[in-house]
Scaffold this motif. Sequence first.
Motif, PDB file in Angstrom:
ATOM      1  N   THR A  57     -37.200  37.168  64.870  1.00  0.00           N
ATOM      2  CA  THR A  57     -38.367  36.916  65.710  1.00  0.00           C
ATOM      3  C   THR A  57     -39.219  38.172  65.713  1.00  0.00           C
ATOM      4  O   THR A  57     -38.747  39.254  66.092  1.00  0.00           O
ATOM      5  N   LEU A  58     -40.467  38.039  65.259  1.00  0.00           N
ATOM      6  CA  LEU A  58     -41.379  39.168  65.167  1.00  0.00           C
ATOM      7  C   LEU A  58     -42.470  39.043  66.214  1.00  0.00           C
ATOM      8  O   LEU A  58     -42.917  37.940  66.532  1.00  0.00           O
ATOM      9  N   GLY A  59     -42.904  40.171  66.736  1.00  0.00           N
ATOM     10  CA  GLY A  59     -44.037  40.219  67.647  1.00  0.00           C
ATOM     11  C   GLY A  59     -45.231  40.852  66.954  1.00  0.00           C
ATOM     12  O   GLY A  59     -45.105  41.901  66.310  1.00  0.00           O
ATOM     13  N   VAL A  60     -46.397  40.233  67.037  1.00  0.00           N
ATOM     14  CA  VAL A  60     -47.612  40.717  66.378  1.00  0.00           C
ATOM     15  C   VAL A  60     -48.499  41.407  67.402  1.00  0.00           C
ATOM     16  O   VAL A  60     -48.818  40.838  68.448  1.00  0.00           O
ATOM     17  N   ASP A  61     -48.894  42.639  67.118  1.00  0.00           N
ATOM     18  CA  ASP A  61     -49.758  43.422  68.005  1.00  0.00           C
ATOM     19  C   ASP A  61     -51.211  43.035  67.737  1.00  0.00           C
ATOM     20  O   ASP A  61     -51.930  43.696  66.982  1.00  0.00           O
ATOM     21  N   VAL A  62     -51.660  41.946  68.378  1.00  0.00           N
ATOM     22  CA  VAL A  62     -53.017  41.455  68.127  1.00  0.00           C
ATOM     23  C   VAL A  62     -54.062  42.395  68.709  1.00  0.00           C
ATOM     24  O   VAL A  62     -55.221  42.395  68.262  1.00  0.00           O
ATOM     25  N   ASP A  63     -53.697  43.211  69.696  1.00  0.00           N
ATOM     26  CA  ASP A  63     -54.656  44.175  70.247  1.00  0.00           C
ATOM     27  C   ASP A  63     -55.110  45.150  69.158  1.00  0.00           C
ATOM     28  O   ASP A  63     -56.269  45.572  69.133  1.00  0.00           O
ATOM     29  N   LYS A  64     -54.186  45.521  68.277  1.00  0.00           N
ATOM     30  CA  LYS A  64     -54.545  46.410  67.176  1.00  0.00           C
ATOM     31  C   LYS A  64     -55.488  45.717  66.210  1.00  0.00           C
ATOM     32  O   LYS A  64     -56.411  46.356  65.668  1.00  0.00           O
ATOM     33  N   ALA A  65     -55.295  44.429  65.991  1.00  0.00           N
ATOM     34  CA  ALA A  65     -56.198  43.680  65.115  1.00  0.00           C
ATOM     35  C   ALA A  65     -57.603  43.633  65.703  1.00  0.00           C
ATOM     36  O   ALA A  65     -58.598  43.761  64.984  1.00  0.00           O
ATOM     37  N   VAL A  66     -57.690  43.448  67.017  1.00  0.00           N
ATOM     38  CA  VAL A  66     -58.996  43.448  67.685  1.00  0.00           C
ATOM     39  C   VAL A  66     -59.643  44.826  67.559  1.00  0.00           C
ATOM     40  O   VAL A  66     -60.847  44.952  67.299  1.00  0.00           O
ATOM     41  N   GLU A  67     -58.848  45.870  67.754  1.00  0.00           N
ATOM     42  CA  GLU A  67     -59.380  47.237  67.629  1.00  0.00           C
ATOM     43  C   GLU A  67     -59.896  47.494  66.223  1.00  0.00           C
ATOM     44  O   GLU A  67     -60.969  48.091  66.036  1.00  0.00           O
ATOM     45  N   ASN A  68     -59.148  47.028  65.210  1.00  0.00           N
ATOM     46  CA  ASN A  68     -59.601  47.201  63.824  1.00  0.00           C
ATOM     47  C   ASN A  68     -60.899  46.445  63.566  1.00  0.00           C
ATOM     48  O   ASN A  68     -61.777  46.933  62.849  1.00  0.00           O
ATOM     49  N   SER A  69     -61.011  45.261  64.147  1.00  0.00           N
ATOM     50  CA  SER A  69     -62.233  44.475  63.979  1.00  0.00           C
ATOM     51  C   SER A  69     -63.430  45.189  64.607  1.00  0.00           C
ATOM     52  O   SER A  69     -64.517  45.235  64.024  1.00  0.00           O
ATOM     53  N   LEU A  70     -63.231  45.761  65.787  1.00  0.00           N
ATOM     54  CA  LEU A  70     -64.315  46.508  66.434  1.00  0.00           C
ATOM     55  C   LEU A  70     -64.692  47.741  65.622  1.00  0.00           C
ATOM     56  O   LEU A  70     -65.878  48.077  65.489  1.00  0.00           O
ATOM     57  N   THR A  71     -63.694  48.420  65.087  1.00  0.00           N
ATOM     58  CA  THR A  71     -63.970  49.595  64.252  1.00  0.00           C
ATOM     59  C   THR A  71     -64.814  49.223  63.047  1.00  0.00           C
ATOM     60  O   THR A  71     -65.791  49.917  62.699  1.00  0.00           O
ATOM     61  N   GLN A  72     -64.458  48.106  62.413  1.00  0.00           N
ATOM     62  CA  GLN A  72     -65.209  47.677  61.246  1.00  0.00           C
ATOM     63  C   GLN A  72     -66.625  47.263  61.628  1.00  0.00           C
ATOM     64  O   GLN A  72     -67.587  47.511  60.884  1.00  0.00           O
ATOM     65  N   MET A  73     -66.776  46.639  62.802  1.00  0.00           N
ATOM     66  CA  MET A  73     -68.114  46.282  63.269  1.00  0.00           C
ATOM     67  C   MET A  73     -68.973  47.529  63.439  1.00  0.00           C
ATOM     68  O   MET A  73     -70.164  47.535  63.102  1.00  0.00           O
ATOM     69  N   GLY A  74     -68.373  48.581  63.990  1.00  0.00           N
ATOM     70  CA  GLY A  74     -69.129  49.818  64.162  1.00  0.00           C
ATOM     71  C   GLY A  74     -69.616  50.368  62.832  1.00  0.00           C
ATOM     72  O   GLY A  74     -70.773  50.806  62.713  1.00  0.00           O
ATOM     73  N   GLN A  75     -68.753  50.325  61.812  1.00  0.00           N
ATOM     74  CA  GLN A  75     -69.160  50.787  60.494  1.00  0.00           C
ATOM     75  C   GLN A  75     -70.248  49.890  59.905  1.00  0.00           C
ATOM     76  O   GLN A  75     -71.206  50.378  59.285  1.00  0.00           O
TER      77      GLN A  75
END
Length: 532
Positions: A57-75
């Motif tokens: 059973t794996l847990g996915v850190d979706v908060d990190k995915a959101v942070e990466n998406s925001l970072t890419q938006m900034g770029q």
Amino acid sequence: MKEGFRWRLAVVLAVLLFGAAYVLPSLPGIKSSPLGRFLPDSTISLGLDLMGGIHLTLGVDVDKAVENSLTQMGQDIRTMARDKDAFVLRPRVLPGDRIEFVLAKAEQREVLGELLAKQFPQLSVAAPQTTDDGQLRYVATMKPEYRKTISDMALEQAVKTIRNRIDQFGVAEPDIRKQQDNRIQIQLPGLHDTQRAIQIIGQTAHLEFHIVRDDVDAEKAARGILPPGTEVRPMIRRGADGSQAETPVVVDKEAVLTGEYVADARPGFDNFNQAYVMLTFNSRGAAMFERITQENVRKRLAIVLDGKVYSAPVIQEKIGGGRASITGKFSTAEAQDLAIVLRAGSLPAPVSVLEERTVGPSLGQESIDKGIMAAVVGGVVVMLFMVVYYGMSGLIANVMLCFTVLLILAGMAAFGATLTLPGLAGIVLTLGMAVDANVLIYERIREELRKGHTVLSAINEGFDRATLAITDSNLTTIIAAAILYQFGTGPVRGFAVTLSLGIIASMFTAIFVSRVVFQAWKGGSGDKRLSI
């Protein structure tokens, strides 16, 4: 014999050969025998409950995915604004799904506002604030519905990526499914090299590229005194003797590029025969990598994998072509494993192993024995009833039951389906439904005999009249099985697969094959009696 009977008999024999050809490879010793060379390679795969294996059973850190998406938006905001001669400075992610950036010239406010409204509708942009030096400071918040979209996409991509990695091991029918609270359940039946599988599946392979801040005082950084927007990451250094040490390095907190743009990864060897991993970016990633290297000439670019810096080469010039490499004095096996996980796709967010259970083969064998015993007992009881109640015709029905089971197993082998305990239950249920079809036909034949019809006429009328009722009843069951397969998971799908194959096989044997047997039995004889 009539021409129609001949082609029906040819079809029956062809299907019988097909069933035997796909079932025989699953029997012990057949594949290694001389006969095995002429048989298909497909075999019946057993599920985790029958074969043993590993459960994760794996847990996915979706908060990190959101942070990466925001970072890419900034770029992206900075790049698109520059194309319109507007200059956006210092985009950075803030807590609460927010991104902050500064517009250098206040008179370009309308240009940036139009850009944000048209290209970034997923952001809710607050009114800008004027800074002391006359610039405009913007704070944009990701909309909740878009955050949910990013979370769902991250989970879907994680499932797809993990499945691609598992395919490297050749695991038959792995069960990978999403669960609540951003979790993924994985079942790997029959897997033997469990440690390596756990290592590769559990490795996030979250690849990021960060700019190294060599201008930050190392002594202050060691005491935790860091400029805003920076952080300390451990850099792996390996000695000639294979020893490994970590030294701190200060990098920009926000990644300038992530591994989602990697199109391919292959192990290679440099001039000193040292293993490394060569990366190839997709078209968008190549353009971004070229821009990043152009803007940061003479700076170091840290290649960060799962939070650790593996290499930090100096950017000498703009790099085109969309290629980069990860070095770190890897062994050949380490470079191959790293290439596997990167080639299969880096996970969109880090994952952690929340639960690990190993199902032993003894439990699987016990389940097999009990499941087979239940199927055998149920089948024997049904067969005894048919012989006692219908005589010789009941014996024909029993042969059709065996033919039905043969076709079910052959279909599972041909389509690569997995046999589970619920699947065994589906086979037992199919036996009952197959007998029900024979009962309908036989009662119709009895009815026609009581009306004074000849044996052959009663057989033909009985099959013709019962076929419509059998088709209607089985069609509704197939629809239900299809719904179970579409919306069910794991054991429910296993039950739906065997039930669907069983219904199709039982209809074929009861309506088509059984009729051919009766015609061959009574068609050419003058016997006016029928044991039914």
